[in-house]
Write a protein that holds these residues in place. Structure first.
Motif, mmCIF file in Angstrom:
data_model
loop_
_atom_site.group_PDB
_atom_site.id
_atom_site.type_symbol
_atom_site.label_atom_id
_atom_site.label_comp_id
_atom_site.label_asym_id
_atom_site.label_seq_id
_atom_site.Cartn_x
_atom_site.Cartn_y
_atom_site.Cartn_z
ATOM 1 N N MET A 60 -7.606 114.359 71.763
ATOM 2 C CA MET A 60 -6.993 114.737 72.849
ATOM 3 C C MET A 60 -6.452 115.967 72.758
ATOM 4 N N GLY A 61 -5.951 116.583 71.857
ATOM 5 C CA GLY A 61 -5.611 117.943 71.370
ATOM 6 C C GLY A 61 -3.985 117.546 71.681
ATOM 7 N N GLY A 62 -3.722 116.187 71.683
ATOM 8 C CA GLY A 62 -2.280 116.012 71.133
ATOM 9 C C GLY A 62 -1.440 115.974 70.409
ATOM 10 N N GLY A 63 -2.312 116.466 68.658
ATOM 11 C CA GLY A 63 -1.760 116.159 67.962
ATOM 12 C C GLY A 63 -0.942 117.253 66.577
ATOM 13 N N GLU A 64 0.013 117.635 67.128
ATOM 14 C CA GLU A 64 0.095 118.690 66.704
ATOM 15 C C GLU A 64 1.638 118.381 65.800
ATOM 16 N N ILE A 65 2.237 117.069 66.460
ATOM 17 C CA ILE A 65 3.764 116.118 65.994
ATOM 18 C C ILE A 65 3.065 115.376 64.472
ATOM 19 N N PHE A 66 2.004 114.560 64.762
ATOM 20 C CA PHE A 66 1.442 114.111 63.646
ATOM 21 C C PHE A 66 0.887 115.028 62.712
ATOM 22 N N GLN A 67 0.093 115.805 62.581
ATOM 23 C CA GLN A 67 -0.224 116.813 61.523
ATOM 24 C C GLN A 67 1.388 117.429 60.811
ATOM 25 N N LEU A 68 2.395 117.569 61.980
ATOM 26 C CA LEU A 68 3.046 118.149 60.910
ATOM 27 C C LEU A 68 4.143 116.642 59.993
ATOM 28 N N ILE A 69 3.934 115.798 60.795
ATOM 29 C CA ILE A 69 4.393 114.530 59.514
ATOM 30 C C ILE A 69 3.593 114.293 59.179
ATOM 31 N N ASP A 70 1.822 114.164 58.880
ATOM 32 C CA ASP A 70 1.595 114.658 57.953
ATOM 33 C C ASP A 70 1.491 115.412 57.238
ATOM 34 N N GLU A 414 -14.597 111.465 73.096
ATOM 35 C CA GLU A 414 -15.166 112.253 74.259
ATOM 36 C C GLU A 414 -15.816 111.722 74.983
ATOM 37 N N THR A 415 -16.133 110.500 75.526
ATOM 38 C CA THR A 415 -16.599 109.283 75.944
ATOM 39 C C THR A 415 -16.049 109.401 77.250
ATOM 40 N N ALA A 416 -15.205 108.546 76.027
ATOM 41 C CA ALA A 416 -13.447 108.858 77.808
ATOM 42 C C ALA A 416 -13.206 109.875 78.707
ATOM 43 N N GLY A 417 -13.708 111.497 78.118
ATOM 44 C CA GLY A 417 -13.866 112.477 78.653
ATOM 45 C C GLY A 417 -12.447 112.655 78.745
ATOM 46 N N VAL A 418 -11.312 112.663 77.799
ATOM 47 C CA VAL A 418 -10.611 113.293 78.052
ATOM 48 C C VAL A 418 -10.627 114.213 76.316
ATOM 49 N N ALA A 419 -11.510 114.665 75.459
ATOM 50 C CA ALA A 419 -11.256 115.049 73.990
ATOM 51 C C ALA A 419 -10.833 116.783 74.957
ATOM 52 N N GLY A 420 -9.984 116.960 73.926
ATOM 53 C CA GLY A 420 -9.022 117.936 74.183
ATOM 54 C C GLY A 420 -7.984 118.143 75.346
ATOM 55 N N ILE A 421 -6.993 117.379 75.966
ATOM 56 C CA ILE A 421 -7.221 117.527 77.671
ATOM 57 C C ILE A 421 -5.790 117.337 77.176
ATOM 58 N N PHE A 422 -4.519 117.086 75.859
ATOM 59 C CA PHE A 422 -3.446 117.722 76.191
ATOM 60 C C PHE A 422 -3.350 119.459 76.148
ATOM 61 N N LEU A 423 -4.399 120.104 75.614
ATOM 62 C CA LEU A 423 -4.401 121.443 75.035
ATOM 63 C C LEU A 423 -4.842 122.724 76.601
ATOM 64 N N GLN A 424 -5.551 121.735 77.505
ATOM 65 C CA GLN A 424 -5.564 122.211 79.077
ATOM 66 C C GLN A 424 -4.750 123.037 79.583
#
Ligand SMILES: Cc1cc2nc3c(=O)[nH]c(=O)nc-3n(C[C@H](O)[C@H](O)[C@H](O)COP(=O)(O)OP(=O)(O)OC[C@H]3O[C@@H](n4cnc5c(N)ncnc54)[C@H](O)[C@@H]3O)c2cc1C
Length: 424
Positions: A60-70, A414-424
């Motif tokens: 959903m485009g809201g993954g930066e903090i998770f990636q930082l933790i990873d 994607e099917t739920a229609g919210v891919a990348g929503i937090f980047l918009q």
């Protein structure tokens, strides 16, 4: 557009990033001298359904903090009883990484600043006020986010637990938690099970240096060590009071489960030190958090705000909430996903746009909506909710929401229609 976020645990950090990404000026206020709140002593990520929720957020485009933790994990893909594919971040080094990241993204941060009052105009907050040392401070904004958590002050730990155990929140030094929603006149709720109000934090930290060489070697290489507890000592293990019911399994009653999160995380709320030291390898054990881990732990889940599925607090026009403040949601992952949505919707509110409500075909949307509904029932207030186990993970599996296949999760988003929503 100015968003004021009060409380810099994982929820507040995620809310700040999300609001900033939407173009708002963001001020993150924290009463102690460090970010991350209880995230300074946790560390477990991606276990059970948290894997799914994390991958949904990334899609959903809201993954930066998770990636930082990873990137700051000591161990990845480990398994401990009932919990496959877990990651453990290094609690000793995570905080400065997050602080630098938020500053780079343009968020402003005020540490050692405790908010203790709100200025209201009708049903809107105009400003929050408080103190930084002896200096009085006032911050006005267009929207506010309450991410003050539910742990402390010490009076709560005394009334509902075993007293202040000197945990990482350090209330006696920095002043206890103050809820923004409560100050704005909102009637808050407490979790309760039988006679117990709130719940006790479910793990402690031992200094690795105080453990035997064999234990330290196992933790360093495998990330986990399971040590059987002699039957005569098992009555000392207190699991029913735990906030994290996902770890209240028989295996955690019969064994000490130690995890390497920089220190040795002991998966029990507290355990008498003299008895702990009877276990081979733990003869010199010492608590790192809470310092009085032999006696008790912090009490949480007293003071949650009523809110809708957009994470707006009911009764205050411009106040949002996330993390533990938004319900009986246990965990860093849970705090980050709700923080991200609250930050996003705070800016939509300022722009007079329709709030985002995440679809219930995704675990993140379903959990936010399900926990809100459960909080309205007496029975629901007796549980804790997390993607990683207990009642909500059961529901995830029943609804077919649990997956550990990132491609499948991406497709679902994607099917739920919210891919990348937090980047918009
Ligand atoms: C000992 C322990 C171990 C845990 N281990 C794990 C784990 O391994 N994995 C996991 O997923 N979860 C774990 N959890 C649970 C997890 O830490 C929390 O559920 C989650 O991080 C809560 O985040 P939060 O931002 O909602 O609240 P908090 O982390 O409580 O943050 C709230 C912040 O608000 C600040 N604040 C409060 N009032 C004010 C005010 N008036 N003005 C300014 N600042 C204020 C506080 O100082 C604090 O920093 C653990 C919790 C504890 C206590």
């Amino acid at each position: 557009m100015k968003v004021i976020v009060v409380g810099a645990g994982w929820a507040g950090c995620a809310a700040s990033l999300s609001a900033r990404k939407q173009g708002a000026e963001v001020l993150l206020i924290e009463r102690t001298d460090m970010l991350l709140g209880t995230g300074l002593v946790g560390g477990i990520m991606r276990n059970n359904g948290r894997f799914t929720a994390t991958e949904e957020m990334i899609a959903m485009g809201g993954g930066e903090i998770f990636q930082l933790i990873d990137q700051n994990c000591l161990h990845r893909g480990i398994e401990f009883p009932g919990h496959p594919h877990a990651s453990l971040y290094n609690v000793a080094t995570m905080e400065p990484v997050v602080k630098r990241f938020l500053l780079e993204k343009g968020a402003q941060i005020r540490l050692s600043t405790r908010i203790d009052e709100v200025e209201m105009k009708e049903s809107r907050i105009q400003a929050v006020t408080g103190k930084r040392g002896e200096e009085k401070v006032r911050f006005a904004g267009d929207a506010f986010i309450d991410t003050t958590g539910t742990a402390g002050p010490p009076g709560q730990c005394t009334k509902y637990g075993n007293g202040c155990a000197m945990c990482i929140l350090r209330c006696p030094s920095f002043g206890g938690r103050v809820s923004i929603a409560a100050k704005a006149g909102v009637q808050e709720t407490a979790g309760r099970k039988g006679n117990q109000i709130g719940a006790m934090s479910g793990s402690c930290k031992l200094f690795k240096e105080s453990l035997s060489r064999e234990i330290v070697n196992t933790l360093d290489t495998k990330g986990v060590m399971v040590i059987p507890i002699p039957a005569s000592l098992q009555s000392e293990v207190q699991l029913s009071i735990k906030a994290c019911q996902q770890y209240a399994l028989p295996e955690f009653h019969e064994n000490f489960v130690l995890l390497d999160t920089g220190h040795a995380k002991l998966m029990t709320p507290f355990f008498p030190l003299e008895v702990l030291r009877k276990i081979p390898g733990l003869e010199n054990a010492r608590y790192e958090d809470p310092y009085a881990g032999g006696l008790g732990n912090s009490i949480r889940y007293v003071g949650m705000a009523p809110r809708d599925d957009a994470l707006k607090v009911i009764g205050v026009d411009n106040l949002f909430c996330a993390g533990e403040k938004a319900g009986l949601l246990v965990g860093h992952t849970e705090a980050i996903v709700t923080g991200t949505l609250a930050g996003f919707n705070s800016v939509r509110y300022i722009k007079k746009e329709k709030p985002l409500i995440l679809p219930t075909t995704l675990s993140v949307g379903d959990a936010i909506s399900y926990v809100r509904a459960q909080m309205e029932t007496e029975e629901g207030l007796g549980h804790k909710y997390t993607f990683s186990g207990s009642v909500y993970f059961d529901r995830m599996k029943q609804k077919g929401l649990y997956s550990i296949d990132p491609k499948e999760i991406e497709k679902r988003v994607e099917t739920a229609g919210v891919a990348g929503i937090f980047l918009q």
